[in-house]
Motif scaffolding. Structure first.
Motif, short mmCIF file in Angstrom:
data_model
loop_
_atom_site.label_atom_id
_atom_site.label_comp_id
_atom_site.label_asym_id
_atom_site.label_seq_id
_atom_site.Cartn_x
_atom_site.Cartn_y
_atom_site.Cartn_z
N VAL A 129 0.85 -1.20 0.00
CA VAL A 129 0.00 0.00 0.00
C VAL A 129 0.88 1.24 0.00
O VAL A 129 2.07 1.19 0.31
N ASP A 130 0.25 2.38 -0.35
CA ASP A 130 0.97 3.64 -0.39
C ASP A 130 1.11 4.29 0.98
O ASP A 130 2.05 5.06 1.21
N ALA A 131 0.18 4.01 1.88
CA ALA A 131 0.20 4.64 3.20
C ALA A 131 -0.74 3.89 4.13
O ALA A 131 -1.54 3.05 3.70
N VAL A 132 -0.63 4.24 5.41
CA VAL A 132 -1.51 3.70 6.45
C VAL A 132 -2.21 4.88 7.12
O VAL A 132 -1.62 5.95 7.30
N ALA A 133 -3.47 4.68 7.50
CA ALA A 133 -4.22 5.67 8.26
C ALA A 133 -4.92 4.97 9.41
O ALA A 133 -5.25 3.78 9.31
N VAL A 134 -5.16 5.70 10.48
CA VAL A 134 -5.78 5.14 11.68
C VAL A 134 -7.02 5.94 12.03
O VAL A 134 -6.98 7.19 12.08
N THR A 135 -8.13 5.24 12.27
CA THR A 135 -9.33 5.86 12.82
C THR A 135 -9.80 5.00 13.98
O THR A 135 -9.50 3.80 14.03
N ASN A 136 -10.53 5.57 14.91
CA ASN A 136 -10.66 4.88 16.19
C ASN A 136 -11.81 5.39 17.05
O ASN A 136 -12.29 6.51 16.87
N GLN A 137 -12.20 4.52 18.01
CA GLN A 137 -13.08 4.94 19.09
C GLN A 137 -12.41 6.09 19.85
O GLN A 137 -11.19 6.12 20.01
N ARG A 138 -13.20 7.04 20.31
CA ARG A 138 -12.64 8.22 20.97
C ARG A 138 -12.84 8.14 22.48
O ARG A 138 -13.78 7.52 22.95
N GLY A 139 -11.95 8.77 23.23
CA GLY A 139 -12.15 8.94 24.67
C GLY A 139 -11.62 7.82 25.53
O GLY A 139 -11.69 7.92 26.76
N SER A 140 -11.10 6.73 24.96
CA SER A 140 -10.52 5.66 25.76
C SER A 140 -9.12 6.06 26.22
O SER A 140 -8.54 7.02 25.71
N ALA A 141 -8.57 5.31 27.17
CA ALA A 141 -7.27 5.69 27.74
C ALA A 141 -6.37 4.47 27.89
O ALA A 141 -6.78 3.45 28.43
N VAL A 142 -5.14 4.61 27.39
CA VAL A 142 -4.11 3.58 27.52
C VAL A 142 -2.87 4.24 28.13
O VAL A 142 -2.51 5.36 27.75
N VAL A 143 -2.24 3.57 29.09
CA VAL A 143 -0.99 4.03 29.68
C VAL A 143 0.02 2.91 29.56
O VAL A 143 -0.30 1.74 29.83
N TRP A 144 1.25 3.24 29.15
CA TRP A 144 2.27 2.21 28.99
C TRP A 144 3.63 2.74 29.41
O TRP A 144 3.85 3.96 29.53
N ASP A 145 4.56 1.81 29.65
CA ASP A 145 5.92 2.15 30.03
C ASP A 145 6.70 2.58 28.79
O ASP A 145 6.76 1.84 27.81
N ARG A 146 7.31 3.76 28.84
CA ARG A 146 8.00 4.28 27.66
C ARG A 146 9.17 3.39 27.24
O ARG A 146 9.40 3.17 26.05
N ARG A 147 9.90 2.83 28.22
CA ARG A 147 11.10 2.06 27.90
C ARG A 147 10.76 0.69 27.35
O ARG A 147 11.31 0.26 26.34
#
Length: 479
Positions: A66-84
């Motif tokens: 494909v030429d590109a990727v795009a993202v669409t999504n449910q709004r207002g949810s929350a994810v937290v993760w470890d940066r490292r």
């Protein structure tokens, strides 16, 4: 130009390859959220990432790149993760989750207006749970942020304004994070993603075949708005899913009201390009397609949604029955969380067909409520509405809807416009579209349904009044 659009919904994840006009190939996996207790809605962010990569890889392999990727999504949810490590912390919290209702009410008393379906208080809850001293190096994101992080293998920590605005932490002008809000909630600025254009390359999807550029990020309702080519002021769409959303493009000027208007609509960021925001007005129906699920799963009156067409189409009217679809309360314009569903006007001659038709009419009446509120708050007369979502496959409902609105209904070329909208944004970033006027001119509905009758709106308003405030304690809650 072929775009892989990843649509991360509430109960399923869909990956499609589309040229912005049609869907070329498609994969879908059910990913229903966990509901450990009433009011709690959670999901496994690691499982979400795995399904995103699996479905996207499958469709890209099928078309050979494909030429590109795009993202669409449910709004207002929350994810937290470890940066490292990139490991998400449990639980990820869905937009429907109500565990922070008390927090929202407490903040409201202190002059800070937050609502539980935004991600701000969800983030504060997760930080209090996993990092009470605020010493860890954590990342926060809505579902789009988490998806792009996984696609880029940690290279991009970003969010677009259509999603950032649904966090409750964006400044009123939509230009950045509100220092006042994040200070009050004790949110470290370092955990927040960078706000980027909705259309533009933010990195490469190195986790996918060919490492295509990630060139579009957008919330699901805004994506449907763009997918149905409502990119000029005064154009509007209706999306019927579990609930229903009516969105109007209002242009470069922000709507006059800061939060919810007296008519029950909300200002939204439709998209951002080149640092310039396009705004909109959104009206919401809490229960739309869920009324069909109620008839199928709970009442047992239907075996599937398709049967509703046969039954409702077998009678000319409801036989005087009126149904108010307030299974979980009423949204725009009422915002009455204590309202409950009502069936009025039943007689000895009422049949299953009358009841099913009344349910469809009730949903159509609610759509007319949304339209009236959105017209008033956008200062635009909506000459016609464009429609997508599951109920756009029901011709009986579509005719009832046109009659309730008193306006023509134009059907999206594909059942779900979200994939088309995200693809337009990615294509725009790569030079596929010369202007938004060109995007608007490319609209080609699969059908146009004209009004053929009218519905009794006076009787409808009387029925809503009877269904309102059924649980006064819940009706007293206002966000």
């Amino acid at each position: 130009m072929n775009i892989c659009v990843i649509d991360v919904g509430t109960s399923s994840i869909r990956s499609a390859v589309t040229d912005g006009h049609r869907v070329i190939c498609f994969r879908q996996r059910r990913t229903p959220p966990r509901m450990p207790e009433p009011g709690l809605v959670e999901f496994d962010a690691s499982d979400m990432a795995e399904v995103v990569l699996q479905t996207a890889t499958e469709v890209i392999d099928e078309v050979g790149g494909v030429d590109a990727v795009a993202v669409t999504n449910q709004r207002g949810s929350a994810v937290v993760w470890d940066r490292r490590t990139g490991e998400p912390l449990e639980p990820a919290i869905g937009w429907q989750d109500l565990r922070t209702v008390g927090d929202c009410l407490a903040w409201q008393d202190r002059g800070l207006r937050l609502v539980p379906n935004e991600s701000a208080t969800k983030l504060a809850y997760l930080l209090d749970l996993h990092d009470p001293d605020r010493t860890r190096d954590l990342c926060f994101g809505t579902v789009d942020t988490w998806t792009v992080w996984c696609l880029s293998q940690g290279a991009a920590h970003v969010i677009d304004p259509s999603n950032a605005a649904m966090s409750g932490m964006l400044t009123a002008d939509g230009r950045g994070w509100s220092e006042a809000v994040i200070d009050l909630l004790a949110i470290p600025p370092t955990c927040l993603p960078e706000i980027v254009d909705s259309t533009g390359v933010v990195g490469n999807a190195t986790a996918l075949p060919g490492a295509p550029p990630i060139a579009g990020i957008i919330g699901d309702q805004q994506s449907s708005l763009i997918g149905q080519r409502c990119v000029l002021k005064g154009l509007a769409k209706l999306t019927f899913g579990t609930g229903a959303f009516l969105d109007v493009c209002t242009g470069a000027e922000r709507p006059a009201f800061e939060n919810r208007s007296p008519r029950g609509t909300f200002p939204i960021v439709a998209w951002q390009e080149g640092g310039d925001l396009v705004w909109g007005v959104e009206a919401m129906m809490i229960a739309a397609g869920s009324n069909m699920s109620w008839l199928i799963d709970d009442v047992g009156l239907l075996t599937d949604a398709a049967q509703s067409m046969e039954l409702a189409g077998s009678v000319a009217d409801t036989g005087g029955v009126v149904y108010v679809p307030a299974l979980f309360g009423l949204g725009t314009p009422h915002w009455d969380f204590g309202a409950r569903g009502a069936i009025l006007g039943i007689t000895g001659g009422t049949t299953a067909a009358h009841l099913v038709r009344a349910v469809l009419e009730g949903v159509a009446h609610r759509a007319a409520d949304l339209m009236e509120a959105a017209e008033a708050d956008s200062d635009c007369r909506l000459e016609r509405l464009r429609m997508d979502g599951g109920m756009s496959q029901n011709p009986v409902f579509i005719q009832i809807l046109a009659d309730a609105l008193g306006r023509p209904v134009e059907l999206c070329p594909v059942p779900e416009g979200t994939a088309l909208g995200a693809a337009v944004l990615a294509g725009r970033a790569l030079g596929q579209w010369s202007s938004w006027q060109e995007v608007a001119d490319s609209w080609s509905p699969r059908a146009v349904i004209e009004p053929a009758g009218t519905l009794d709106r006076d009787r409808w308003h009387e029925a809503v009044n009877r269904a309102a405030r059924w649980h006064p304690d819940l009706s007293a809650i206002s966000f």
